[in-house]
Design a protein around this motif. Structure first.
Motif, PDB file in Angstrom:
ATOM      1  N   ASP A 128       0.826  -1.178  -0.004  1.00  0.00           N
ATOM      2  CA  ASP A 128      -0.033   0.104  -0.085  1.00  0.00           C
ATOM      3  C   ASP A 128       0.875   1.225   0.073  1.00  0.00           C
ATOM      4  N   THR A 129       1.978   1.155   0.679  1.00  0.00           N
ATOM      5  CA  THR A 129       2.997   2.215   0.612  1.00  0.00           C
ATOM      6  C   THR A 129       3.391   2.725  -0.636  1.00  0.00           C
ATOM      7  N   ARG A 130       3.881   1.505  -1.422  1.00  0.00           N
ATOM      8  CA  ARG A 130       4.434   1.649  -2.875  1.00  0.00           C
ATOM      9  C   ARG A 130       3.186   2.174  -3.629  1.00  0.00           C
ATOM     10  N   LEU A 131       1.949   1.733  -3.702  1.00  0.00           N
ATOM     11  CA  LEU A 131       0.883   2.474  -4.471  1.00  0.00           C
ATOM     12  C   LEU A 131       0.530   3.769  -3.996  1.00  0.00           C
ATOM     13  N   LEU A 132       0.748   4.383  -2.776  1.00  0.00           N
ATOM     14  CA  LEU A 132       0.512   5.392  -2.382  1.00  0.00           C
ATOM     15  C   LEU A 132       1.607   6.549  -2.883  1.00  0.00           C
ATOM     16  N   GLU A 133       2.708   5.947  -2.715  1.00  0.00           N
ATOM     17  CA  GLU A 133       3.810   6.865  -3.394  1.00  0.00           C
ATOM     18  C   GLU A 133       3.664   6.962  -4.802  1.00  0.00           C
ATOM     19  N   ILE A 134       3.164   5.881  -5.390  1.00  0.00           N
ATOM     20  CA  ILE A 134       3.075   6.224  -7.103  1.00  0.00           C
ATOM     21  C   ILE A 134       1.950   7.227  -7.456  1.00  0.00           C
ATOM     22  N   ALA A 135       0.675   7.060  -6.314  1.00  0.00           N
ATOM     23  CA  ALA A 135      -0.244   7.987  -6.833  1.00  0.00           C
ATOM     24  C   ALA A 135       0.009   9.372  -6.435  1.00  0.00           C
ATOM     25  N   ARG A 162      -7.820   5.121   5.274  1.00  0.00           N
ATOM     26  CA  ARG A 162      -6.749   4.197   4.758  1.00  0.00           C
ATOM     27  C   ARG A 162      -5.560   5.109   4.045  1.00  0.00           C
ATOM     28  N   VAL A 163      -5.821   6.073   3.380  1.00  0.00           N
ATOM     29  CA  VAL A 163      -5.142   6.829   2.654  1.00  0.00           C
ATOM     30  C   VAL A 163      -4.155   7.587   3.817  1.00  0.00           C
TER      31      VAL A 163
END
Length: 206
Positions: A128-135, A162-163
């Protein structure tokens, strides 16, 4: 713990267990009766002679991400509980060994389940951390400012809570990483002396 360390620990545990061979049903009967009457040494003896069952259960559960020594310690606690319960009800010697095995195995099953659930949750947080960084990068480029939690939630299709939780974890991790780098640089700077201790920069100390 490495595989070699795990094997070394296992050898040490096996040597300890060999000092307490399994008891006959008759011997267990005598110890249970004595322990039921308040003999603490008899109770301790029942636990010690149950360590073989504890080690067997620890080995059976060792391939689930928990060190065999930790499994043995947890299993030993379960054995103490099992002995106390068995003594309390004055169980027969014939059923003692199987009862201890069942209690210890059940305890380690639950321990492994908790560890696996924790590992799965940790892996999910990393992803989730990886996806958040990408977003964050993508939205920052698109809107030319820091994206809001609501905007990130819409892109990721996550609840806003969650974000915010993952963002807080990410910020904390970055701060910790930055602090480690600063500490490393400070330590490196402290040790690069050139002998110039008089502040004139010529290194002659005068």
């Amino acid at each position: 713990m490495s595989a070699r360390d795990d094997d070394t620990a296992l050898d040490a545990l096996a040597a300890r267990v060999r000092s307490y061979p399994e008891l006959s049903a008759e011997a267990v009967d005598r110890l249970v009766e004595a322990a039921h009457e308040g003999d603490g040494l008899a109770r301790d003896s029942l636990v010690e002679h149950s360590l073989g069952a504890v080690l067997a259960a620890a080995i059976a559960h060792r391939d689930h991400g928990v060190d065999v020594t930790d499994l043995f310690q947890e299993g030993s606690v379960a054995a103490v509980v099992a002995v106390a319960e068995y003594v309390e009800r004055s169980g027969s010697g014939a059923g003692f060994r199987s009862y201890v095995r069942r209690v210890v195995a059940g305890h380690l099953d639950r321990l492994v389940e908790r560890e696996e659930a924790a590992a799965a949750e940790a892996a999910a947080i990393v992803e989730d951390t990886r996806l958040l960084e990408i977003a964050q990068v993508a939205l920052r480029h698109r809107v030319q400012r820091e994206p809001t939690s609501t905007e990130l939630a819409a892109v990721l299709q996550w609840p806003r809570e969650r974000v915010e939780l993952i963002a807080e974890m990410l910020a904390t991790a970055r701060e910790s990483f930055d602090a480690e780098i600063v500490e490393y640089l400070d330590d490196d700077g402290d040790g690069d002396g050139d002998g110039d201790d008089d502040g004139d920069g010529d290194g002659d100390g005068e």
